[in-house]
Scaffold this active site. Structure first.
Site, PDB file in Angstrom:
ATOM      1  CE  LYS A  13      -1.839  -0.745   3.976  1.00 56.48           C
ATOM      2  NZ  LYS A  13      -1.872  -2.529   3.610  1.00 56.48           N
ATOM      3  NE  ARG A  88      -4.155  -1.436   9.702  1.00 53.78           N
ATOM      4  CZ  ARG A  88      -3.144  -0.328   8.916  1.00 53.78           C
ATOM      5  NH1 ARG A  88      -4.081   0.715   8.566  1.00 53.78           N
ATOM      6  NH2 ARG A  88      -2.239  -0.964   8.726  1.00 53.78           N
ATOM      7  NE  ARG A 127       6.872  -2.909   6.250  1.00 47.60           N
ATOM      8  CZ  ARG A 127       5.706  -2.449   6.290  1.00 47.60           C
ATOM      9  NH1 ARG A 127       5.302  -2.104   5.399  1.00 47.60           N
ATOM     10  NH2 ARG A 127       5.286  -3.196   7.040  1.00 47.60           N
ATOM     11  NE  ARG A 160       6.240  -0.852  10.458  1.00 43.78           N
ATOM     12  CZ  ARG A 160       5.071  -0.737   9.424  1.00 43.78           C
ATOM     13  NH1 ARG A 160       5.294  -0.480   8.411  1.00 43.78           N
ATOM     14  NH2 ARG A 160       3.960  -1.660   9.752  1.00 43.78           N
ATOM     15  NE  ARG A 171       1.895  -5.526  11.175  1.00 39.24           N
ATOM     16  CZ  ARG A 171       2.551  -4.751  10.438  1.00 39.24           C
ATOM     17  NH1 ARG A 171       4.061  -6.028  10.171  1.00 39.24           N
ATOM     18  NH2 ARG A 171       2.570  -4.102   9.651  1.00 39.24           N
TER      19      ARG A 171
HETATM   20  P1  ADP Z   1       0.998  -2.105   7.679  1.00 37.62           P
HETATM   21  O1  ADP Z   1       1.841  -0.612   6.478  1.00 37.62           O
HETATM   22  O2  ADP Z   1       2.157  -2.957   7.672  1.00 37.62           O
HETATM   23  O3  ADP Z   1      -0.227  -2.287   7.085  1.00 37.62           O
HETATM   24  P2  ADP Z   1       1.032   0.843   8.781  1.00 37.62           P
HETATM   25  O4  ADP Z   1       2.425   0.942   9.034  1.00 37.62           O
HETATM   26  O5  ADP Z   1      -0.261   1.137   7.914  1.00 37.62           O
HETATM   27  O6  ADP Z   1       1.319  -1.231   8.244  1.00 37.62           O
HETATM   28  O7  ADP Z   1       0.331   0.535  10.534  1.00 37.62           O
HETATM   29  C1  ADP Z   1       1.506   0.253  11.870  1.00 37.62           C
HETATM   30  C2  ADP Z   1       0.641  -0.075  12.932  1.00 37.62           C
HETATM   31  O8  ADP Z   1       0.183   1.644  12.912  1.00 37.62           O
HETATM   32  C3  ADP Z   1      -0.686  -0.602  12.398  1.00 37.62           C
HETATM   33  O9  ADP Z   1      -0.283  -2.268  12.788  1.00 37.62           O
HETATM   34  C4  ADP Z   1      -1.930  -0.414  13.562  1.00 37.62           C
HETATM   35  O10 ADP Z   1      -0.846  -0.536  15.128  1.00 37.62           O
HETATM   36  C5  ADP Z   1      -1.732   1.484  13.157  1.00 37.62           C
HETATM   37  N1  ADP Z   1      -2.448   1.452  12.565  1.00 37.62           N
HETATM   38  C6  ADP Z   1      -2.860   2.717  11.871  1.00 37.62           C
HETATM   39  N2  ADP Z   1      -3.711   2.880  10.675  1.00 37.62           N
HETATM   40  C7  ADP Z   1      -4.410   2.454  11.572  1.00 37.62           C
HETATM   41  C8  ADP Z   1      -5.711   2.329  11.809  1.00 37.62           C
HETATM   42  N3  ADP Z   1      -6.496   3.042  10.943  1.00 37.62           N
HETATM   43  N4  ADP Z   1      -6.544   2.102  12.543  1.00 37.62           N
HETATM   44  C9  ADP Z   1      -5.889   1.946  14.069  1.00 37.62           C
HETATM   45  N5  ADP Z   1      -4.438   1.454  13.696  1.00 37.62           N
HETATM   46  C10 ADP Z   1      -3.612   1.617  12.957  1.00 37.62           C
HETATM   47  P1  ADP Z   2       2.667  -1.876   2.668  1.00 34.23           P
HETATM   48  O1  ADP Z   2       2.708  -0.679   2.824  1.00 34.23           O
HETATM   49  O2  ADP Z   2       1.275  -2.409   2.635  1.00 34.23           O
HETATM   50  O3  ADP Z   2       2.683  -2.595   4.648  1.00 34.23           O
HETATM   51  P2  ADP Z   2       4.336  -1.673   1.728  1.00 34.23           P
HETATM   52  O4  ADP Z   2       4.202  -0.494   0.613  1.00 34.23           O
HETATM   53  O5  ADP Z   2       5.620  -1.122   2.482  1.00 34.23           O
HETATM   54  O6  ADP Z   2       3.250  -2.551   1.761  1.00 34.23           O
HETATM   55  O7  ADP Z   2       5.875  -2.340   1.169  1.00 34.23           O
HETATM   56  C1  ADP Z   2       6.440  -4.035   2.450  1.00 34.23           C
HETATM   57  C2  ADP Z   2       7.353  -4.641   1.401  1.00 34.23           C
HETATM   58  O8  ADP Z   2       7.187  -4.715   0.612  1.00 34.23           O
HETATM   59  C3  ADP Z   2       8.567  -3.318   1.666  1.00 34.23           C
HETATM   60  O9  ADP Z   2      10.107  -3.601   1.120  1.00 34.23           O
HETATM   61  C4  ADP Z   2       8.453  -2.440  -0.414  1.00 34.23           C
HETATM   62  O10 ADP Z   2       9.529  -2.767  -0.542  1.00 34.23           O
HETATM   63  C5  ADP Z   2       7.757  -4.519  -1.035  1.00 34.23           C
HETATM   64  N1  ADP Z   2       7.504  -4.503  -2.146  1.00 34.23           N
HETATM   65  C6  ADP Z   2       5.984  -3.545  -2.283  1.00 34.23           C
HETATM   66  N2  ADP Z   2       5.454  -3.861  -3.260  1.00 34.23           N
HETATM   67  C7  ADP Z   2       6.214  -5.093  -3.967  1.00 34.23           C
HETATM   68  C8  ADP Z   2       6.240  -5.979  -5.354  1.00 34.23           C
HETATM   69  N3  ADP Z   2       5.251  -5.108  -6.196  1.00 34.23           N
HETATM   70  N4  ADP Z   2       6.921  -6.478  -5.059  1.00 34.23           N
HETATM   71  C9  ADP Z   2       7.954  -7.583  -4.309  1.00 34.23           C
HETATM   72  N5  ADP Z   2       8.104  -5.904  -2.747  1.00 34.23           N
HETATM   73  C10 ADP Z   2       7.575  -5.352  -2.994  1.00 34.23           C
END
Ligand code: ADP
Ligand code: ADP
Length: 217
Positions: A13, A88, A127, A160, A171
């Site tokens: 995302k 979420r 990541r 992280r 998660r």
């Molecule tokens: P990821 O990119 O791996 O999906 P995020 O960076 O979006 O994770 O979020 C990291 C953490 O921040 C989540 O696991 C949660 O604890 C908190 N968080 C982020 N967005 C929300 C939301 N919309 N509602 C509740 N908690 C959130």
């Molecule tokens: P989210 O915000 O949904 O948690 P991220 O954008 O942080 O996801 O991506 C999670 C990990 O996967 C990062 O290390 C990123 O560099 C890698 N990644 C993202 N898109 C791709 C893809 N299409 N193929 C392989 N790795 C990816």
């Protein structure tokens, strides 16, 4: 364009949000990034959020909704935005609809990034984030030239805490229980577009932009 990106942790995302927001000329609003910034600044919001984040859970709805309401009230979001990681939960989605209705507007589209659990685990375990500029790398799929150093700004890379295996399992469980129901919330509104998010980053971006085009964006 008022757009939401939904998908499991690690679906890509944040990565796609950068490109898509730039393409649409709207701000990217990532609740995870805002929480992490508050954690590193040691604000009261950060201290509260950290307890939930470290455990792989969600920050309570009301705290998150209030934070997003404040962010959407900023002037750069008045003509459009891309939300990454919000809503979420269904109560967050209901609150977002209400917030936008109060502003006389509504969401245009919700894009779901579809990736299976094995790929999510591969993406999360590799990541690495830059401590200085926030750029997200991947040890295998998008590796920096020098180990542990950001190619963009020379900052240190770190993993992280919530990307460690014990937290990732929780998660994913929380995603299935609390976030996946959004698909049934947005589907009947005709706003949901599901997208295969596997394959190289650039291919996914092209797919996303094509999908937006077919919805008139
Ligand atoms: P990821 O990119 O791996 O999906 P995020 O960076 O979006 O994770 O979020 C990291 C953490 O921040 C989540 O696991 C949660 O604890 C908190 N968080 C982020 N967005 C929300 C939301 N919309 N509602 C509740 N908690 C959130
Ligand atoms: P989210 O915000 O949904 O948690 P991220 O954008 O942080 O996801 O991506 C999670 C990990 O996967 C990062 O290390 C990123 O560099 C890698 N990644 C993202 N898109 C791709 C893809 N299409 N193929 C392989 N790795 C990816």
């Amino acid at each position: 364009m008022r757009l939401v990106l939904v998908g499991p942790p690690g679906a890509g995302k944040g990565t796609q949000a950068e490109f898509v927001a730039a393409h649409l000329c709207v701000p990217k609003i990532s609740t995870g990034d805002i929480f992490r910034a508050n954690v590193s600044q040691g604000t009261p919001l950060g201290m509260e959020a950290k307890r939930y984040m470290d455990a792989g859970g969600l920050v309570p709805d009301q705290v998150t909704i209030d934070m997003v309401r404040d962010r959407l009230a900023e002037s750069d979001a008045s003509d459009g935005f891309l939300l990454d990681g919000f809503p979420r939960t269904v109560p967050q989605a209901v609150a977002l609809d209400k917030m936008l209705a109060d502003l006389g507007t509504s969401l245009d589209l919700v894009m779901e990034l579809v990736v299976d659990d094995d790929e999510v685990i591969r993406r999360l375990s590799g990541r690495r984030n830059c401590r200085s500029c926030g750029k997200v790398w991947h040890l295998e799929f998008d590796a920096p030239v020098r180990d542990g150093i950001c190619d963009r700004c020379n900052g240190d890379l770190f993993q992280r805490d919530d990307d460690k295996p014990e937290t990732v399992a929780e998660r994913l469980r929380v995603y299935g229980r609390d976030t996946a129901p959004l698909i049934d919330y947005y589907g009947p509104q005709g706003k949901l577009v599901g997208m295969d998010a596997t394959g190289p980053v650039e291919d996914v971006t092209v797919r996303a932009i094509d999908a937006l085009r077919s919805y008139g964006a």
